[in-house]
Each structure stands twice: as C-alpha cells, then as structure tokens.
Design a protein around this motif. Structure first.
Motif, PDB file in Angstrom:
ATOM      1  N   SER A  90      -1.475  -0.134 -13.021  1.00  0.00           N
ATOM      2  CA  SER A  90      -1.558  -0.678 -11.673  1.00  0.00           C
ATOM      3  C   SER A  90      -0.319  -1.498 -11.337  1.00  0.00           C
ATOM      4  CB  SER A  90      -2.814  -1.528 -11.536  1.00  0.00           C
ATOM      5  OG  SER A  90      -2.991  -2.300 -12.685  1.00  0.00           O
ATOM      6  N   GLY A  91      -0.102  -1.694 -10.050  1.00  0.00           N
ATOM      7  CA  GLY A  91       1.005  -2.510  -9.583  1.00  0.00           C
ATOM      8  C   GLY A  91       2.362  -1.857  -9.725  1.00  0.00           C
ATOM      9  N   GLY A 117      -1.113  -6.845 -10.547  1.00  0.00           N
ATOM     10  CA  GLY A 117      -1.916  -5.625 -10.648  1.00  0.00           C
ATOM     11  C   GLY A 117      -2.295  -4.870  -9.390  1.00  0.00           C
ATOM     12  N   CYS A 169      -8.285  -6.734  -3.566  1.00  0.00           N
ATOM     13  CA  CYS A 169      -7.810  -7.863  -4.364  1.00  0.00           C
ATOM     14  C   CYS A 169      -8.135  -9.152  -3.605  1.00  0.00           C
ATOM     15  CB  CYS A 169      -6.299  -7.749  -4.573  1.00  0.00           C
ATOM     16  SG  CYS A 169      -5.519  -9.288  -5.098  1.00  0.00           S
ATOM     17  N   CYS A 196      -8.078  -4.239  -6.262  1.00  0.00           N
ATOM     18  CA  CYS A 196      -8.086  -4.920  -7.553  1.00  0.00           C
ATOM     19  C   CYS A 196      -7.889  -3.902  -8.668  1.00  0.00           C
ATOM     20  CB  CYS A 196      -9.428  -5.632  -7.719  1.00  0.00           C
ATOM     21  SG  CYS A 196      -9.673  -6.335  -9.352  1.00  0.00           S
ATOM     22  N   GLU A 197      -7.128  -4.282  -9.706  1.00  0.00           N
ATOM     23  CA  GLU A 197      -6.861  -3.332 -10.791  1.00  0.00           C
ATOM     24  C   GLU A 197      -8.072  -3.159 -11.699  1.00  0.00           C
ATOM     25  OE1 GLU A 197      -3.758  -4.596 -13.468  1.00  0.00           O
ATOM     26  OE2 GLU A 197      -4.840  -6.394 -14.036  1.00  0.00           O
ATOM     27  N   ALA A 200       3.735  -4.952  -5.879  1.00  0.00           N
ATOM     28  CA  ALA A 200       2.285  -5.086  -5.708  1.00  0.00           C
ATOM     29  C   ALA A 200       1.999  -5.866  -4.429  1.00  0.00           C
ATOM     30  CB  ALA A 200       1.679  -5.797  -6.915  1.00  0.00           C
ATOM     31  N   THR A 239      -2.959  -2.472  -6.591  1.00  0.00           N
ATOM     32  CA  THR A 239      -2.317  -1.236  -6.164  1.00  0.00           C
ATOM     33  C   THR A 239      -2.971  -0.828  -4.854  1.00  0.00           C
ATOM     34  OG1 THR A 239      -2.127  -0.654  -8.476  1.00  0.00           O
ATOM     35  CG2 THR A 239      -1.682   1.091  -6.909  1.00  0.00           C
ATOM     36  N   ASP A 244      -2.365  -8.453 -18.898  1.00  0.00           N
ATOM     37  CA  ASP A 244      -3.196  -7.378 -18.341  1.00  0.00           C
ATOM     38  C   ASP A 244      -4.650  -7.647 -18.681  1.00  0.00           C
ATOM     39  OD1 ASP A 244      -1.017  -5.839 -17.383  1.00  0.00           O
ATOM     40  OD2 ASP A 244      -0.604  -5.176 -19.421  1.00  0.00           O
ATOM     41  N   ARG A 280     -11.735  -1.208  -8.954  1.00  0.00           N
ATOM     42  CA  ARG A 280     -10.855  -0.441  -8.073  1.00  0.00           C
ATOM     43  C   ARG A 280     -11.447  -0.174  -6.696  1.00  0.00           C
ATOM     44  NH1 ARG A 280      -6.283   2.751 -11.089  1.00  0.00           N
ATOM     45  NH2 ARG A 280      -5.982   1.226 -12.727  1.00  0.00           N
ATOM     46  N   HIS A 310      -2.581   5.493 -13.967  1.00  0.00           N
ATOM     47  CA  HIS A 310      -3.311   4.505 -14.765  1.00  0.00           C
ATOM     48  C   HIS A 310      -2.753   3.097 -14.766  1.00  0.00           C
ATOM     49  CE1 HIS A 310      -5.999   7.521 -16.481  1.00  0.00           C
ATOM     50  NE2 HIS A 310      -4.933   8.306 -16.524  1.00  0.00           N
TER      51      HIS A 310
END
Lengths: 316, 131
Positions: free
Chosen positions: A238-239, B59, B73, B65-66, A167, B61, A111, B69, A236
C-alpha cells in the motif's frame, strides 16, 4: 571530518550527493548470507539501511545485522519501527545501538502486523513516528529519557524519518513531513519513486515551504528485475504509485533486467536534476547484486572518502 | 466501604458510562481517556489500526486504509473535515504521546480533575516529555 561520528551526516553536511542502499536481513539465522552480500555495498554506497522486519515479515533483527556491518567497517542506517516495541524497549535499543557503534537511525511507525506473515500478532504502536523522533532527539540533545530521567552518556545518532509523497492525503503530506522535522528528523528517505509527475508536484510544494532547507531529502529508487515484482507491489504494497505505462514498458522489454536498470537510471537522473534532493536510496526488489551496476552507470563512483571520529567500542 | 467512597464510585460509574454510551454510539469511542475529538473534527483517530494521533501513516492507497481496505483512512477523513472547518492548524500540531494509564477512564472527568488538557493530552506525559 572531525567532529562527525556519522559518515552519512558528514557527507550530507559537506554538500555531497549521497548514495544509500537497503539490505534486507535473512529470514534465518544464517549470518553468512549477510557477509556474502556485503560485497555489493562496500565502496559502492555511503550507508546501508537495515530493515526492521519490513512488511511485518519476521527477519533477523535489524540491530544485530547493523552491528555486523559496523564490525566490517560499513555504515549502517538502523531502521526501527514502533510496531514491535514500546517506549521502554525502543529507548533500550537506541542506547544499545549507539553503544555498539551504530551512527544513524531511521525512525518509522512500521507496517501493520496484519499485512505480514504473523497476522494474529499483537501490534504495539505505543508511539508514532513523530513522537519516536522527538524521543530520540531528546535522548541525544537533552540527555533525557522519555520520562525526563537523566542519561549520563547520550546516544549520538544521526536521526532520520520516512516520507511518502505517494499516499493520501496528498495536499497534507508536506505539512506532515514538516511535523516530523519539528519533532527531530535531520534526514528523510522517501518511499520508492515510480511516478515522477506526482514526485515533482511534491517537491514543488517542499520548495515552496522551504522544507528542503531544513532537512536532507534522499530519494527512494527501486530497480525491478521484471514486470512481476512491480505488479505484485501495485497489488499488495500500500501507499505506492506505479504507473501502468511503466509496467507495460517492462513487459514489452526484450531484456527486462536491462530495462529495469534503464528505468532506475532515468529516475536517478531525474531526481539529481531536482532541486532539494541530496541523495538517492536504492531499494532493489530481491536484487542486491544490481547495486554496483546502477551506482556505476549513474556516474556516482567513486564514492567520496570521509574521516569520521572513530568509535571507541567498535574499534576495540 | 464507607458511604462517601461508595458514592464516589457510583458517581464515577455514572459519568463513565454516560460518556461511554454517548461516544460509542456517535464516534465508536474506545475510551482512551484522553479525548482529542475537538482537534480532529470529531473523527476519532483511535479507530486507526495503528492508533495514530499525529497524522496518517504511509499506507493509504486511493484514500483507503491499508488494513481495512473497505474503509476510508481515518486521517484522510480528519484532514478533509478540518480543511472544511478551516481548522488545519489543529491537525498540524504534534500531539503528545498517549498515556496508557488513562486507558478505559472517563475523559470528561479527566479534564475536570486536570489529568488531561482541554485539547485531550495527558498532563503527565506533557510534563515528562516537555511538550
């Protein structure tokens, strides 16, 4: 199983349905906490994943905790990320892990540091997970360091990768997993599954490409105590894909804990019916004590016994 | 300093800066010295916060990009671009690890001097890593 060093590998290769669970090291130097938690895992799961400062929050080193587990006769899966170490440190830790009796490693990218408790830290990301896998596989099979230099005694580890069916870009996730398998992954543990519809689509694609025949896929399950951790993760972490219907169901539940267990058992039952899934990986959200209940209720007890080749140093 | 050395340095400076100006404006280049824009549909993966050259992390979502945001991505963009141009096999091949010694050097010159391949991978890393 003579010839195998890793219990996880021996079980998977003898076509047993495996059970893994995650152990989160403490945010302190208190080893007692780990020894206390071991009772939830012993005899209940086949292997214990030890996270490497997950979500970029500082915790006791995964290698140290894995070593404690080895000494207690448990089977760790050492999680290692590329976030905090370059290729020199990673190779050093791989050698150290094998020398200390660790038999499984899960190679992850990690991460991003800005998502954790030290957002001002320098991220390393010298390698990505694909090249990390290739590096470990080469160390073991070709007895070569990254640089090409020879290794006299190779690290005999069972090599795993992470996979996230939830994702973007969805269409490409399966091809990306294939890339990791080509690089060296022998088993795969997935991100937590909540959205079964999306999971089924992913597995359909996996089977269409024959990927389940090249790698052992272990499905990630996250039992939740209440709706709150789910809402937190949706916001909080992600993915992840957490259906609103699931959060609503947890909220309406008379006994949220019992409902959380019921949901986990439903997902386990579903993945056991899914061709190509070879085990489950439990990632309880701050709720390690629920592991024995879930494994028992799922009808996965008792766990099979396997004999693996003992490690000379770990037994000394 | 001898005349030839001075000429070499000035020449290098001109090449380096020409590449830098063009690529920074067009691709927000970070001068990694091992340019793989050709394989990524001219979207630079070095702009990814994890500098991933082998595909997305777990990551993104909703395609974002995580870390940043408000940004798409990079790998979602690369995937879409390569699919559009029918170049997905390029995205599927594993790129050799980065050679950090090439950081801040001119990739175009590195191709000419055979430090990197046309696909933008360090020849030394490829040899060491047997890629």
């Amino acid at each position: 199983m003579a010839g195998y060093l890793s219990k996880l590998e021996a079980l998977l290769k003898t076509r047993q349905f495996v059970v893994c669970a995650e152990l989160e090291p403490p945010q302190s130097a208190n080893a007692e906490a780990i020894y206390r938690k071991m009772k939830y895992y012993r005899g209940v799961v086949d292997a214990i994943n030890v996270t490497d400062s997950a979500s970029a929050v500082v915790r006791m080193s995964s290698l140290a905790v894995s070593t404690m587990l080895v000494r207690e006769g448990l089977e760790p899966v050492l999680q290692m990320t590329c976030r905090d170490r370059n290729r020199i440190a990673l190779q050093g830790d791989i050698l150290g892990a094998a020398g200390l009796g660790v038999r499984n490693v899960l190679c992850l990218t990690g991460d991003h540091q800005t998502l954790g408790d030290h957002p001002s830290a320098k991220g390393v990301f010298d390698l990505d997970a694909c090249n990390f896998l290739r590096m470990v596989r080469r160390m073991r099979d070709d007895k070569r360091f990254f640089s090409g230099g020879e290794i006299k005694t190779e690290p005999r580890l069972f090599i795993g990768a992470g996979a996230n069916p939830f994702a973007e870009p969805f269409e490409w996730r399966v091809r990306h997993l294939a890339k990791k398998i080509d690089a060296g992954a022998e088993f795969v543990q997935t991100q937590c599954i909540f959205d079964l519809e999306r999971f089924d689509k992913y597995m359909e694609q996996i089977r269409a490409e024959g990927i389940h025949e090249r790698v052992f896929i272990i499905a990630g399950i996250s039992p939740a105590k209440s709706a709150r951790p789910l809402e937190y993760m949706k916001e909080h972490v992600s993915g992840l894909m957490i259906p609103d219907a699931l959060i609503a169901r947890m909220k309406q539940a008379h006994d949220p804990q019992a409902e959380g267990i019921a949901v986990a058992l439903e997902i386990i039952a579903h993945v056991r019916q899914t061709p190509g899934i070879r085990g489950v990986h439990l990632m309880p959200l701050k709720w390690a004590s629920v592991i024995p209940t879930i494994v028992k209720e799922a009808g996965l007890l008792p766990r099979p016994v396997v004999d693996v080749t003992a490690h000379p140093v770990a037994n000394a | 300093m001898s005349m030839s050395l001075l000429l070499r340095d000035v020449g290098y400076g001109i090449c380096y800066n020409a590449e830098r100006i063009a690529k920074v404006v067009l691709f927000r280049c970070s001068m990694c010295g091992q340019c793989i824009l050709r394989s990524t549909g001219f979207v630079c993966p070095m702009r990814c916060p994890k500098q991933m050259r082998n595909g997305p992390c777990g990551g993104p979502t909703g395609g974002m990009c995580e870390v940043y945001r408000d940004r798409k991505c990079i790998w979602v963009r690369i995937y879409k671009r390569n699919r559009f141009f029918g170049q997905l096999p390029k995205t599927e091949r594993r790129m050799t690890p980065l050679d950090w010694e090439l950081w801040e050097s001119a990739a175009w010159l590195n191709v000419v001097t055979k430090k990197i391949t046309l696909s933008g991978e360090s020849r030394r890393t490829k040899e060491e890593f047997q890629d």
